[in-house]
Design a protein around this motif. Structure first.
Motif, PDB file in Angstrom:
ATOM      1  N   ASN A  23       4.191  -2.921   4.088  1.00 40.09           N
ATOM      2  CA  ASN A  23       3.374  -2.094   3.192  1.00 40.09           C
ATOM      3  C   ASN A  23       3.757  -2.301   1.736  1.00 40.09           C
ATOM      4  O   ASN A  23       2.895  -2.330   0.846  1.00 40.09           O
ATOM      5  CB  ASN A  23       3.530  -0.616   3.560  1.00 40.09           C
ATOM      6  CG  ASN A  23       2.883  -0.271   4.892  1.00 40.09           C
ATOM      7  OD1 ASN A  23       1.969  -0.957   5.334  1.00 40.09           O
ATOM      8  ND2 ASN A  23       3.351   0.777   5.528  1.00 40.09           N
ATOM      9  N   GLY A  26       3.280  -6.484   0.851  1.00 34.37           N
ATOM     10  CA  GLY A  26       2.004  -7.143   1.106  1.00 34.37           C
ATOM     11  C   GLY A  26       2.123  -8.339   2.031  1.00 34.37           C
ATOM     12  O   GLY A  26       1.128  -9.031   2.291  1.00 34.37           O
ATOM     13  N   ASN A 105       5.692  -4.803  -8.345  1.00 33.25           N
ATOM     14  CA  ASN A 105       6.892  -4.690  -7.528  1.00 33.25           C
ATOM     15  C   ASN A 105       7.982  -3.894  -8.238  1.00 33.25           C
ATOM     16  O   ASN A 105       8.674  -3.071  -7.624  1.00 33.25           O
ATOM     17  CB  ASN A 105       7.417  -6.077  -7.153  1.00 33.25           C
ATOM     18  CG  ASN A 105       6.554  -6.764  -6.114  1.00 33.25           C
ATOM     19  OD1 ASN A 105       5.768  -6.102  -5.429  1.00 33.25           O
ATOM     20  ND2 ASN A 105       6.673  -8.063  -5.993  1.00 33.25           N
ATOM     21  N   LYS A 108       7.220  -0.280  -8.086  1.00 30.89           N
ATOM     22  CA  LYS A 108       7.466   0.266  -6.750  1.00 30.89           C
ATOM     23  C   LYS A 108       8.955   0.465  -6.501  1.00 30.89           C
ATOM     24  O   LYS A 108       9.374   1.479  -5.924  1.00 30.89           O
ATOM     25  CB  LYS A 108       6.848  -0.648  -5.680  1.00 30.89           C
ATOM     26  CG  LYS A 108       5.339  -0.513  -5.584  1.00 30.89           C
ATOM     27  CD  LYS A 108       4.749  -1.297  -4.434  1.00 30.89           C
ATOM     28  CE  LYS A 108       4.629  -2.761  -4.733  1.00 30.89           C
ATOM     29  NZ  LYS A 108       3.897  -3.508  -3.691  1.00 30.89           N
ATOM     30  N   PRO A 142      -4.151  -0.676  -9.849  1.00 27.27           N
ATOM     31  CA  PRO A 142      -3.709  -1.201  -8.543  1.00 27.27           C
ATOM     32  C   PRO A 142      -2.477  -0.469  -7.997  1.00 27.27           C
ATOM     33  O   PRO A 142      -2.373  -0.239  -6.789  1.00 27.27           O
ATOM     34  CB  PRO A 142      -3.385  -2.672  -8.851  1.00 27.27           C
ATOM     35  CG  PRO A 142      -4.236  -3.008 -10.020  1.00 27.27           C
ATOM     36  CD  PRO A 142      -4.283  -1.757 -10.848  1.00 27.27           C
ATOM     37  N   ASN A 145      -3.552   2.803  -6.462  1.00 27.70           N
ATOM     38  CA  ASN A 145      -4.171   2.570  -5.148  1.00 27.70           C
ATOM     39  C   ASN A 145      -3.107   2.323  -4.089  1.00 27.70           C
ATOM     40  O   ASN A 145      -3.195   2.839  -2.965  1.00 27.70           O
ATOM     41  CB  ASN A 145      -5.132   1.381  -5.218  1.00 27.70           C
ATOM     42  CG  ASN A 145      -6.350   1.675  -6.072  1.00 27.70           C
ATOM     43  OD1 ASN A 145      -6.743   2.829  -6.242  1.00 27.70           O
ATOM     44  ND2 ASN A 145      -6.963   0.638  -6.620  1.00 27.70           N
ATOM     45  N   GLU A 146      -2.085   1.542  -4.437  1.00 28.07           N
ATOM     46  CA  GLU A 146      -1.005   1.262  -3.493  1.00 28.07           C
ATOM     47  C   GLU A 146      -0.202   2.513  -3.186  1.00 28.07           C
ATOM     48  O   GLU A 146       0.200   2.740  -2.037  1.00 28.07           O
ATOM     49  CB  GLU A 146      -0.090   0.163  -4.027  1.00 28.07           C
ATOM     50  CG  GLU A 146      -0.698  -1.226  -3.954  1.00 28.07           C
ATOM     51  CD  GLU A 146       0.362  -2.311  -3.937  1.00 28.07           C
ATOM     52  OE1 GLU A 146       1.398  -2.126  -3.278  1.00 28.07           O
ATOM     53  OE2 GLU A 146       0.143  -3.339  -4.606  1.00 28.07           O
ATOM     54  N   LEU A 150       0.711   3.937   0.424  1.00 22.87           N
ATOM     55  CA  LEU A 150       2.113   4.064   0.819  1.00 22.87           C
ATOM     56  C   LEU A 150       2.439   5.494   1.226  1.00 22.87           C
ATOM     57  O   LEU A 150       3.209   5.732   2.161  1.00 22.87           O
ATOM     58  CB  LEU A 150       3.026   3.620  -0.324  1.00 22.87           C
ATOM     59  CG  LEU A 150       2.974   2.133  -0.696  1.00 22.87           C
ATOM     60  CD1 LEU A 150       3.766   1.873  -1.970  1.00 22.87           C
ATOM     61  CD2 LEU A 150       3.506   1.271   0.444  1.00 22.87           C
TER      62      LEU A 150
END
Length: 306
Positions: A23, A26, A105, A108, A142, A145-146, A150
């Protein structure tokens, strides 16, 4: 409130399943297993029943490996490098050219690790090469959205979502204030931005407020969880109102058509419209939708309508 937040912090993951890695990176779990088995890219921990799990350093390494792979490095070549060398190559790539994938990344990892410094460094690096609008469209949207996916999959906790959302809100507020202090140049309509009751996901709405102000209009930002009855007050102060609402989780798919009918009956008239966007709009029955109600499938499509 503090006790509740502390409990959320205590529940934050420090160990990840292979599905979590899929997740976040990707990369399909099957591919991760191949990289791990054939090239020893990762070093998983194993339970007594031989189930793999991964710590934060493994996750960070995987994200770096994915970045290098996206920039043309073969996995067989990456596997020969130490973790330190991989990190150095990643930094070189970032210094050569801005990387959307790396920024995603990095954000995140900042979210997972509650790392404010990493968030700010990544954001400032992007802003040194791009405008705020470019950063938001190319990276933040983006990312939002992730984050939703998650959170739904249980990969991140509510505490992590709140942490990263607050940092993004700060940047939105700073940039919004810069255009908010300017006098409107377009007076043919006023935009009232709100979220329905029990809807609290306001990042998208906050960005729309920035875009509308940037386009020279006056906005009234009401924010989250606004009852329909409260919207009536706007008619006492303004003509030609365009209401905008971002439907992420509310109303639910079973209640959304009743909500549309109620707001159409109580709020919308010849001098007003309402624009909807967000994930829940896909459940709206558009067959007999009046012309005063518009549905947009993205922020960019709505902005083009301004």
């Amino acid at each position: 409130m503090f006790i509740k937040f502390t409990k959320m912090i205590n529940n934050v993951k420090s160990v990840f399943s292979i599905k979590d890695l899929e997740n976040l990176s990707g990369i399909k779990a099957h591919t991760i297993r191949i990289w791990e088995k054939r090239y020893t890219i990762l070093e998983p921990m194993r339970t007594d029943t031989n189930i793999r799990s991964y710590d934060l350093p493994n996750l960070q390494k995987l994200l770096n490996v994915v970045l290098l792979n996206n920039y043309g490095y073969k996995i067989s070549r990456i596997a020969e490098l130490s973790t330190e060398k991989i990190a150095i190559l990643v930094r070189e790539i970032i210094s050569d050219k801005s990387s959307k994938n790396h920024a995603l990344n990095a954000f995140k990892v900042a979210m997972i690790n509650f790392d404010q410094a990493l968030f700010f460094n990544t954001y400032n690096s992007l802003l040194s090469e791009k405008t705020f609008r470019e950063v938001f469209y190319e990276v933040i949207i983006p990312l939002m959205n992730e984050i939703g996916l998650l959170w739904q999959s249980g990969t991140i906790s509510p505490a992590q979502e709140h942490f990263i959302s607050f940092l993004i809100k700060q940047k939105l507020l700073i940039n919004t204030e810069k255009v908010q202090i300017l006098e409107p140049t377009r007076n043919d309509k006023v935009f009232v931005l709100y979220l329905p009751e029990n809807e609290i996901h306001e990042l998208g709405l906050m960005y729309l407020n920035y875009e509308i102000l940037l386009n020279g209009y006056k906005t009234i930002y009401l924010g989250e969880s606004v009852p329909i009855e409260s919207l009536k007050d706007m008619k006492n102060y303004f003509d030609n109102i365009v209401y905008i609402s971002y439907l992420t989780v509310q109303p639910t798919k079973d209640a959304i058509d009743d909500y549309i009918n109620e707001i159409s009956a109580k709020i919308i008239d010849a001098n007003s419209q309402i624009w909807f966007l967000g994930r829940m709009t896909e459940f709206i029955n558009t067959k007999n939708l009046p012309d005063t109600i518009s549905i947009f499938n993205s922020i960019s499509n709505l902005v083009q309508e301004l």
